[in-house]
Motif scaffolding. Structure first.
Motif, short mmCIF file in Angstrom:
data_model
loop_
_atom_site.label_atom_id
_atom_site.label_comp_id
_atom_site.label_asym_id
_atom_site.label_seq_id
_atom_site.Cartn_x
_atom_site.Cartn_y
_atom_site.Cartn_z
N UNK A 98 0.82 -1.22 0.00
CA UNK A 98 0.00 0.00 0.00
C UNK A 98 0.86 1.28 0.00
N UNK A 99 1.98 1.21 0.69
CA UNK A 99 2.86 2.39 0.78
C UNK A 99 3.51 2.76 -0.54
N UNK A 100 3.46 1.87 -1.52
CA UNK A 100 4.04 2.18 -2.83
C UNK A 100 3.09 2.98 -3.70
N UNK A 101 1.82 3.04 -3.28
CA UNK A 101 0.80 3.63 -4.16
C UNK A 101 0.64 5.13 -3.90
N UNK A 102 0.30 5.81 -4.96
CA UNK A 102 -0.08 7.21 -4.83
C UNK A 102 -1.10 7.54 -5.92
N UNK A 103 -1.66 8.75 -5.85
CA UNK A 103 -2.72 9.14 -6.79
C UNK A 103 -2.38 10.47 -7.44
N UNK A 104 -2.59 10.54 -8.74
CA UNK A 104 -2.42 11.82 -9.44
C UNK A 104 -3.14 11.79 -10.78
N UNK A 105 -3.72 12.90 -11.15
CA UNK A 105 -4.37 13.06 -12.46
C UNK A 105 -5.32 11.92 -12.82
N UNK A 106 -6.07 11.46 -11.86
CA UNK A 106 -7.05 10.42 -12.13
C UNK A 106 -6.45 9.02 -12.30
N UNK A 107 -5.25 8.85 -11.85
CA UNK A 107 -4.58 7.55 -12.01
C UNK A 107 -4.01 7.06 -10.67
N UNK A 108 -3.88 5.72 -10.58
CA UNK A 108 -3.18 5.13 -9.45
C UNK A 108 -1.74 4.89 -9.89
N UNK A 109 -0.80 5.35 -9.10
CA UNK A 109 0.61 5.18 -9.43
C UNK A 109 1.25 4.16 -8.49
N UNK A 110 2.10 3.32 -9.04
CA UNK A 110 2.90 2.42 -8.21
C UNK A 110 4.34 2.91 -8.30
N UNK A 111 4.91 3.24 -7.19
CA UNK A 111 6.25 3.82 -7.13
C UNK A 111 6.43 4.91 -8.18
N UNK A 112 5.43 5.75 -8.27
CA UNK A 112 5.53 6.91 -9.17
C UNK A 112 5.15 6.62 -10.61
N UNK A 113 4.78 5.40 -10.91
CA UNK A 113 4.44 5.07 -12.29
C UNK A 113 2.95 4.80 -12.43
N UNK A 114 2.32 5.45 -13.37
CA UNK A 114 0.87 5.30 -13.55
C UNK A 114 0.55 3.88 -13.97
N UNK A 115 -0.36 3.25 -13.22
CA UNK A 115 -0.67 1.84 -13.51
C UNK A 115 -2.14 1.62 -13.85
#
Ligand code: FES
Ligand code: FES
Lengths: 207, 707
Positions: free
Chosen positions: B514-531
């Motif tokens: 869970x700690x690897x995830x983040x949110x930006x521009x309507x996307x879920x990112x894993x370690x900063x990469x939109x997935x």
């Protein structure tokens, strides 16, 4: 009517006259509020005689023919709001001083709170619910410039603004101020309103 | 947890979420609601300022066409204590019928002597509005030795200043539409600043659990501190609805709105203040009073803003036959500010000092606001062109005089730490935040959505900000500039918790922690990469939405602001007409969430203050005791043509932002009238001691200065 009567300047006790086709109401026309207060308090008010009777009325509002029953004394505003569920125009001062009730009748902005519904048959009535909402529209400009807070004065401002711009597509800031002087906002949105009016004028030209 | 360091949305200019429905007339205000079968309620209110109700006969009203219910509010033998006091209420099929019926009610009044103005109320042998006399002296306050302070002064001024009662003039009048859904359940569409308190009041009155009362306030048309409960007329609507078995709409007419819907108390102050040659205020003695009608509430802060080590003050509340005072935008502060700032200005003039310099010398040395004031004053002085200011009365030879004035103000605000917000993330990707707060035009709805969108990497319009419902988690009443600081932290907490719960659910499927995830521009990112798209991520919730409750957290909001305002005016000394040319407002309020609606609030505050300084006044007739200008023609409010140039400057340094969220409703309305008064004095060389700055008050001041 005495000289001290503050209402005499505007002569607008007409509202009260329209409301009750009775002697009681006529008293309100003939004397100032202070005198009325005293008369009522001392029981000087005559018996209430109410002459009621509804008439069927067809109004053309926002392009649709709508039929309802009203009393001859019913205002256009109350008819729209209470009988036709057209609640965009608001009732605020109820006597032609704030503009919140503005509607466009045959192309002319009017205070619907001081217009009798029965005088509007055969006329074209527009309220802001019928206005366009695209990027060149007056409502859009109000939204973008935040020309509204509580929004209760807003329908009146939007309507007055639309009617004004239809006649004066190229206004200066001073002309816009004059054009919207018939409306009052208590939240203090005038800066946004003025910006919106100028932006709408510009956008309408581009459209 | 702190606010995001590099926000995408917070602090930008975001048009309010409900702007379009308001601008197209589609928003349904409580006064627009028309539930099936609804009746129209009308109040009967007292035409006289003071009377005993000898007899009250409702029967003639009951017999009138269309009438479904009539109730008495005052009992026979009871009193009405002001013009506009409630007597009875009627519900009928049409409003016209209800008005006719109200007229048919037979009331016999035993007229009692009244006092409608402060001088009347304070006169020897005046009829008593409250037992024991109309003047209730408060306890004297004393700091240091005021007499000694004045004794060492090099310059002393003594003056009496006066500002009248004004009324709130909410454009949507007070009221609600009440519907009984069953014998024990009620729904009320109320024009209120507090859905929770309104529900509690209705529940208490009808002895039902508050959970069985639903108060709805999707939007409302202005309150300014006067709409915190159901009120007599709201209770009347619910009673009439109960009696008639049908919903009842009851909104005051414009006249009663002025008379009974609340007002800001008057203030009169006799002040003696002295300063030493070096420009330090050395002492102050003040005697003050004001009236809140039949209620207390006329207290105001004095001394205000400036440090006056040696001072003493007595304050009295004057009771008279007028409607109840209610909180009005920064209660007490506008009065305290215009009194203090006038005297400070006079004293600077008498010392021959620039009043700005004098003010800066007298800021409280140990107050956190002092540095803020200094910075703000520098900005404001530049913006208004203070260097063009001439000495008092020296502006020009002709009849048109120009002048500059300024004033400082402050406000507390701060958060109530017991409010809650729920955040729901649905499997279809929709997001809702919920709380029993309301948006009175301040932009509260939009603020919550901005916070949610910021944390979830979504657009503000993706968020449903669901407020204005008393059955939601407890939310803050809209008053005292406390809404945003109270509601932002629990919103932040709720959305953060919902986001974390979502991460926990979807991380395994993404082979991530869970700690690897983040949110930006309507996307879920894993370690900063939109997935993953937001919607696809939410779909993984299956049937179970996420529902998290957020509570208050420390560190996200703060309390206490400073502000300064400058005014440039021209005054025609032949007609007494004051024309405002420019107003500058410099204001801090911590971290600003929405710059656009923030600015609107500050403009609105300034315009409210401009009304107070130039136009507003409740006029009572001493002879009859009635209010003479209970309308919107003779009760003057500014229109578009009265607008000067208004410049609003946010004082928002990194240190200010780091304080967190602070409310902005009250502060910007405090100093305006004071700054205008000082600008007028600077222009004409004479202090206009009576507000508002109307031609008559200006001409009177000029005339008495001559004689
Ligand atoms: S409500 Fe018609 S002008 Fe105010
Ligand atoms: S926006 Fe509230 S009265 Fe204008």
């Amino acid at each position: 009517m005495t000289d001290q009567d503050p209402k005499s300047r505007s002569g607008s006790s007409r509202r009260d006259f329209l409301r009750g086709s009775s002697l009681a109401a006529a008293t309100a026309v003939l004397t100032g509020p202070a005198q009325v207060a005293l008369d009522e308090a001392t029981g000087a008010e005559p018996e209430v005689k109410v002459l009621t009777g509804e008439v069927s009325l067809t109004l053309k509002v926002n392009g649709e023919e709508k039929t309802c029953k009203v009393e001859p004394r019913s205002t256009l505003l109350d008819t729209l709001r209470h009988r036709l569920d057209i609640t965009g125009p608001k009732r605020v001062c109820d006597r032609a001083s704030c503009g919140a009730c503005t509607a466009i009748v045959d192309g002319v902005p009017v205070y619907s709170c001081t217009t009798l519904a029965v005088t509007c048959t055969g006329k074209t009535i527009e309220t802001l619910e019928s206005f366009g909402t695209d990027a060149n529209s007056v409502p859009h400009a109000f939204h973008q410039a935040d020309g509204l807070m509580c929004g209760y004065c807003t329908p009146g401002f939007v309507t007055a603004c639309k009617a004004f711009l239809d006649k004066n597509p190229n206004p200066t800031l001073d002309e816009v101020k004059k054009g919207l002087d018939g409306n009052i906002c208590r939240c203090g949105t005038y800066m946004g309103v003025l910006e919106a009016a100028l932006a709408a004028a510009k956008a309408m030209k581009g459209a | 947890m702190p606010w995001p360091e590099n926000p995408k949305l917070i602090g930008t200019r975001i048009p309010r979420l409900d702007g379009m429905i308001k601008a197209t007339g589609k928003a349904k205000y409580p006064s627009d609601e028309h539930p099936e079968g609804m009746l129209f309620g009308v109040m009967l209110y007292s035409p006289v300022p003071h009377a005993k109700i000898k007899t009250l006969d409702l029967k003639p009203a009951e017999a009138m066409p269309g009438v479904k219910a009539v109730i008495g509010i005052v009992k026979e033998g009871g009193l009405v204590r002001y013009h506009g006091d409630d007597i009875a209420a009627v519900a009928a099929e049409t409003e016209e019928q209800a008005r006719d019926a109200v007229r048919a009610i037979k009331v016999e009044y035993e007229i009692l002597p009244h006092v409608a103005t402060e001088p009347q109320a304070m006169a020897d042998g005046a009829p008593e509005v409250v037992r024991g006399g109309n003047v209730k002296k408060g306890r004297a306050t004393s700091v240091g030795d005021a007499d000694a302070g004045l004794a060492k002064a090099d310059a002393v001024v003594e003056m009496t200043l006066n500002v009248p009662v004004i009324t709130h003039v909410c454009l949507e009048t007070h009221g609600l539409t009440a519907r009984w859904d069953s014998k024990e359940k009620i729904t009320a569409w109320a024009s209120t600043q507090a859905v929770g308190a309104t529900a509690a009041e209705l529940a208490g009155r009808f002895n039902i659990p508050v959970g069985d009362v639903t108060v709805l306030t999707e939007v409302m048309g202005g309150g300014f501190g006067s709409k915190f409960g159901a009120d007599v007329w709201g209770i009347a609507a619910a009673e009439l609805a109960q009696k008639a078995g049908k919903p009842v709409k009851m909104f005051l007419d414009r006249v009663q709105e002025h008379l009974a819907g609340g007002n800001r108390p008057s203030a009169t102050a006799k002040v003696k203040m002295g300063a030493t040659k070096d420009g330090k205020i050395s002492g102050m003695i003040a005697e003050t009073y004001g009236t809140g009608g039949i209620s207390r509430g006329a207290q105001f802060p004095l001394p205000y803003v400036y440090a006056v080590a040696d001072n003493k003050r007595t304050h009295s509340d004057v009771f008279l036959n007028g409607g109840n005072a209610r909180a009005m935008r920064a209660p007490g502060h506008p009065q305290g500010c215009l009194i203090m700032e006038s005297v400070v200005d006079e004293l600077a003039d008498k010392l021959g000092m620039d009043p700005m310099e004098f003010r800066l010398k007298n800021l409280a040395p140990n107050d956190f606001r002092t540095g803020i004031y200094e910075a703000q004053v520098a900005i404001g002085a530049e913006e208004i062109g203070w260097k063009n200011r001439k000495a008092r009365g020296q502006s020009s030879k002709g009849p048109i005089k120009t002048g500059y004035g300024m004033a400082l103000h402050q406000w507390g605000g701060g958060a109530a730490p017991d409010k809650q917000v729920t955040c729901i993330i649905n499997p279809d990707g929709s997001v809702e935040v919920r709380s029993a707060t309301q948006d009175i035009g301040t932009g509260a709805r939009t603020i919550l959505a901005i916070i949610a969108a910021e944390l979830l990497g979504l657009k503000v319009t993706d968020i449903k900000s669901n407020i204005g419902n008393s059955t939601f988690p407890p939310g803050q009443a809209s008053g005292g500039s406390t809404t945003t600081p109270s509601m932002s932290p629990p919103c932040f907490a709720a959305v953060s918790a919902a986001r974390d719960a979502l991460f926990k659910k979807i991380a395994p499927g993404l082979n991530a922690e869970p700690g690897d995830l983040s949110l930006a521009d309507g996307k879920v990112l894993v370690k900063g990469e939109a997935k993953l798209d937001w919607k696809d991520a939410c779909r993984k919730l299956g049937m179970m939405p996420i529902n998290e409750l957020g509570k208050f957290e420390e560190g996200l909001s703060s309390v206490g602001v400073a502000g300064c305002q400058f005014a440039e005016v021209s005054v025609d000394i032949e007609t007494g007409v004051v024309t405002l040319k420019k107003i500058v407002a410099v204001q801090d309020s911590g971290l600003i969430i929405d710059k656009l609606t923030w600015e609107s609030q500050v403009y609105g505050g300034v315009i409210g203050g401009l009304n107070y300084g130039r136009f507003e006044e409740r006029v009572m007739d001493p002879t009859t005791g009635v209010m003479l200008n209970a309308d919107m023609e003779l009760y003057k409010l500014a229109g578009a043509s009265d607008m000067p140039v208004i410049v609003v400057k946010a004082y928002e340094t990194p240190e200010m932002k780091a304080r967190g969220v602070i409310g902005i409703g009250e502060p910007p309305t405090i100093g305006t009238a004071a700054a205008i008064g000082n600008a007028v004095a600077n222009a004409i060389g004479v202090r206009v001691a009576n507000w508002p700055m109307t031609p008559i008050n200006v001409l009177n001041a000029l005339a008495s200065a001559k004689s």
